[in-house]
Design an enzyme around this catalytic site. Structure first.
Site, PDB file in Angstrom:
ATOM      1  N   GLY A 164      67.803  29.678  45.157  1.00 52.50           N
ATOM      2  CA  GLY A 164      66.832  28.640  44.824  1.00 52.50           C
ATOM      3  C   GLY A 164      66.029  29.021  43.595  1.00 52.50           C
ATOM      4  O   GLY A 164      66.469  28.869  42.457  1.00 52.50           O
ATOM      5  N   GLY A 165      64.817  29.547  43.835  1.00 54.99           N
ATOM      6  CA  GLY A 165      63.877  29.841  42.753  1.00 54.99           C
ATOM      7  C   GLY A 165      64.478  30.625  41.591  1.00 54.99           C
ATOM      8  O   GLY A 165      64.220  30.304  40.425  1.00 54.99           O
ATOM      9  N   ASN A 175      70.598  26.323  43.482  1.00 58.93           N
ATOM     10  CA  ASN A 175      70.077  25.075  44.047  1.00 58.93           C
ATOM     11  C   ASN A 175      68.723  24.824  43.398  1.00 58.93           C
ATOM     12  O   ASN A 175      67.751  25.495  43.727  1.00 58.93           O
ATOM     13  CB  ASN A 175      69.939  25.216  45.570  1.00 58.93           C
ATOM     14  CG  ASN A 175      69.270  23.995  46.203  1.00 58.93           C
ATOM     15  OD1 ASN A 175      69.129  22.954  45.558  1.00 58.93           O
ATOM     16  ND2 ASN A 175      68.878  24.125  47.459  1.00 58.93           N
ATOM     17  N   TRP A 176      68.715  23.875  42.489  1.00 58.94           N
ATOM     18  CA  TRP A 176      67.453  23.617  41.761  1.00 58.94           C
ATOM     19  C   TRP A 176      66.407  22.926  42.638  1.00 58.94           C
ATOM     20  O   TRP A 176      65.251  22.844  42.248  1.00 58.94           O
ATOM     21  CB  TRP A 176      67.718  22.711  40.560  1.00 58.94           C
ATOM     22  CG  TRP A 176      68.458  23.342  39.441  1.00 58.94           C
ATOM     23  CD1 TRP A 176      68.912  24.640  39.359  1.00 58.94           C
ATOM     24  CD2 TRP A 176      68.833  22.710  38.212  1.00 58.94           C
ATOM     25  NE1 TRP A 176      69.541  24.837  38.162  1.00 58.94           N
ATOM     26  CE2 TRP A 176      69.510  23.670  37.443  1.00 58.94           C
ATOM     27  CE3 TRP A 176      68.674  21.424  37.705  1.00 58.94           C
ATOM     28  CZ2 TRP A 176      70.019  23.382  36.176  1.00 58.94           C
ATOM     29  CZ3 TRP A 176      69.184  21.130  36.450  1.00 58.94           C
ATOM     30  CH2 TRP A 176      69.845  22.111  35.689  1.00 58.94           C
ATOM     31  N   LYS A 177      66.831  22.366  43.760  1.00 65.42           N
ATOM     32  CA  LYS A 177      65.919  21.565  44.591  1.00 65.42           C
ATOM     33  C   LYS A 177      65.307  20.464  43.711  1.00 65.42           C
ATOM     34  O   LYS A 177      65.993  19.961  42.829  1.00 65.42           O
ATOM     35  CB  LYS A 177      64.877  22.475  45.260  1.00 65.42           C
ATOM     36  CG  LYS A 177      65.575  23.630  46.014  1.00 65.42           C
ATOM     37  CD  LYS A 177      64.695  24.435  46.899  1.00 65.42           C
ATOM     38  CE  LYS A 177      65.543  25.498  47.612  1.00 65.42           C
ATOM     39  NZ  LYS A 177      64.791  26.324  48.536  1.00 65.42           N
ATOM     40  N   GLU A 180      65.655  22.456  54.363  1.00 63.38           N
ATOM     41  CA  GLU A 180      64.551  21.562  53.965  1.00 63.38           C
ATOM     42  C   GLU A 180      64.856  20.127  54.377  1.00 63.38           C
ATOM     43  O   GLU A 180      63.963  19.372  54.753  1.00 63.38           O
ATOM     44  CB  GLU A 180      64.314  21.690  52.447  1.00 63.38           C
ATOM     45  CG  GLU A 180      63.629  23.014  52.134  1.00 63.38           C
ATOM     46  CD  GLU A 180      63.976  23.619  50.794  1.00 63.38           C
ATOM     47  OE1 GLU A 180      64.516  22.907  49.920  1.00 63.38           O
ATOM     48  OE2 GLU A 180      63.713  24.822  50.617  1.00 63.38           O
ATOM     49  N   GLY A 216      62.217  31.042  49.758  1.00 65.29           N
ATOM     50  CA  GLY A 216      61.063  30.849  48.890  1.00 65.29           C
ATOM     51  C   GLY A 216      59.861  31.704  49.275  1.00 65.29           C
ATOM     52  O   GLY A 216      58.758  31.475  48.805  1.00 65.29           O
ATOM     53  N   GLU A 269      71.258  30.739  55.566  1.00 66.81           N
ATOM     54  CA  GLU A 269      69.934  30.806  54.964  1.00 66.81           C
ATOM     55  C   GLU A 269      68.866  30.879  56.051  1.00 66.81           C
ATOM     56  O   GLU A 269      68.471  29.838  56.609  1.00 66.81           O
ATOM     57  CB  GLU A 269      69.671  29.557  54.120  1.00 66.81           C
ATOM     58  CG  GLU A 269      70.649  29.380  52.980  1.00 66.81           C
ATOM     59  CD  GLU A 269      70.027  28.585  51.846  1.00 66.81           C
ATOM     60  OE1 GLU A 269      70.146  29.028  50.709  1.00 66.81           O
ATOM     61  OE2 GLU A 269      69.404  27.542  52.105  1.00 66.81           O
ATOM     62  N   SER A 327      65.540  34.032  48.964  1.00 69.23           N
ATOM     63  CA  SER A 327      64.912  34.999  48.054  1.00 69.23           C
ATOM     64  C   SER A 327      65.916  35.954  47.398  1.00 69.23           C
ATOM     65  O   SER A 327      65.642  37.143  47.235  1.00 69.23           O
ATOM     66  CB  SER A 327      63.803  35.766  48.776  1.00 69.23           C
ATOM     67  OG  SER A 327      62.795  34.861  49.213  1.00 69.23           O
ATOM     68  N   HIS A 371      70.900  21.427  54.232  1.00 68.54           N
ATOM     69  CA  HIS A 371      69.895  22.427  53.832  1.00 68.54           C
ATOM     70  C   HIS A 371      68.714  22.361  54.802  1.00 68.54           C
ATOM     71  O   HIS A 371      68.338  21.292  55.264  1.00 68.54           O
ATOM     72  CB  HIS A 371      69.437  22.161  52.391  1.00 68.54           C
ATOM     73  CG  HIS A 371      68.637  23.297  51.852  1.00 68.54           C
ATOM     74  ND1 HIS A 371      67.315  23.485  52.176  1.00 68.54           N
ATOM     75  CD2 HIS A 371      68.983  24.341  51.047  1.00 68.54           C
ATOM     76  CE1 HIS A 371      66.882  24.592  51.579  1.00 68.54           C
ATOM     77  NE2 HIS A 371      67.875  25.130  50.881  1.00 68.54           N
TER      78      HIS A 371
END
Ligand SMILES: O=C[C@H](O)COP(=O)(O)O
Length: 251
Positions: A235-236, A11-13, A99, A175, A169, A214, A97
């Site tokens: 993610g990251g 997930n590049w966000k 966010e 993150g 999640e 993470s 998600h």
């Protein structure tokens, strides 16, 4: 019973321009070109999807979006429909998600509508659920996540449930560098499977349930060894193609 599908989804966000996305796709394919399992998914910003379609169509890497509208079309300024995503070769869409739940105030009711719209368009929803730190500390993690699963999947039949992927999640692990212990992640994923089983036992046993928060090349193998964890939403650590390819390799 066929084995559950193992999936590593990035997930590049809100990262990467069109040029950066094209470069990424070439680099990633050089490294994972022949990987048959796990299934690899890249969930990119809407603006990068057309370029990624050109690079990734007919490759082993599947394409996904990070959100969509529950509406099919109409006067919804700024929204993107499932049919628009299909045209760009998306097969997956992340929905709910944390966010979006927290920052854009998405409700379970809206998310449930989006899940239905995605299924109608033959997109595979990656439905995200998870508790925040306070809810975990108050011992309410299971109740919160069960509630989300029940509300977001309300009214779906067995055939529809079979086409859903769920990502657990925990918000406090996103993150932050804090991964849930593999045992905690396993317990929550087992709980999610149990919740789905109350709606359909066979859909639950065949459902791919991912962990996110993470996840890195160093911890993916331990997570994947757990019986109810079928992959990861990353993610990251999905932003660098070489690192993401290593994570896929280690899965
Ligand atoms: O969708 C991905 C999750 O929010 C996890 O993000 P993260 O891997 O950067 O912790």
């Amino acid at each position: 019973m066929p084995e559950r599908r193992q999936i590593i989804a990035g997930n590049w966000k809100m990262h990467k321009t069109v040029a950066e996305a094209s470069y990424y796709a070439v680099e990633l394919l050089e490294r994972v070109g022949a990987v048959g399992s796990p299934e690899i998914v890249v969930c990119a910003p809407f603006t990068a999807l057309a370029a990624l379609k050109d690079e990734l169509e007919e490759s082993v890497v599947h394409l996904g979006a990070q959100n969509m509208s529950w509406a099919a079309e109409g006067a919804y300024t700024g929204e993107i429909s499932a049919r628009m995503l299909k045209e760009l070769a998306c097969t997956y869409v992340i929905l709910g998600h944390s966010e979006r739940r927290e920052l854009m105030h998405e409700t379970d009711e809206e998310i449930a509508r989006k899940v239905k719209a995605a299924l109608e368009a033959e997109l595979t929803p990656i439905l995200c659920v998870g508790e925040n730190l306070r809810q975990r500390e108050e011992g309410r993690a299971s109740d919160v996540v069960r509630g989300q699963v029940e509300q977001d999947l309300a009214g779906l039949g067995e055939e529809e449930l079979r086409r859903i992927v769920i990502a657990y999640e925990p918000i406090w692990a996103i993150g932050t560098g804090k991964t849930a212990s593999s045992q905690d992640a396993q317990e929550m994923c087992a709980d999610i499977r149990w919740t789905v089983a109350q709606m359909s036992g066979s859909a639950a046993s065949g459902m791919s349930i991912l962990y996110g928060g993470s996840v890195k090349p160093e911890n993916i193998a331990e997570l994947m060894r757990k019986p109810d964890i079928d992959g990861a939403l990353v993610g990251g650590a999905s932003l660098d193609p070489a690192g993401f390819a290593t994570l896929v390799e280690n899965a």
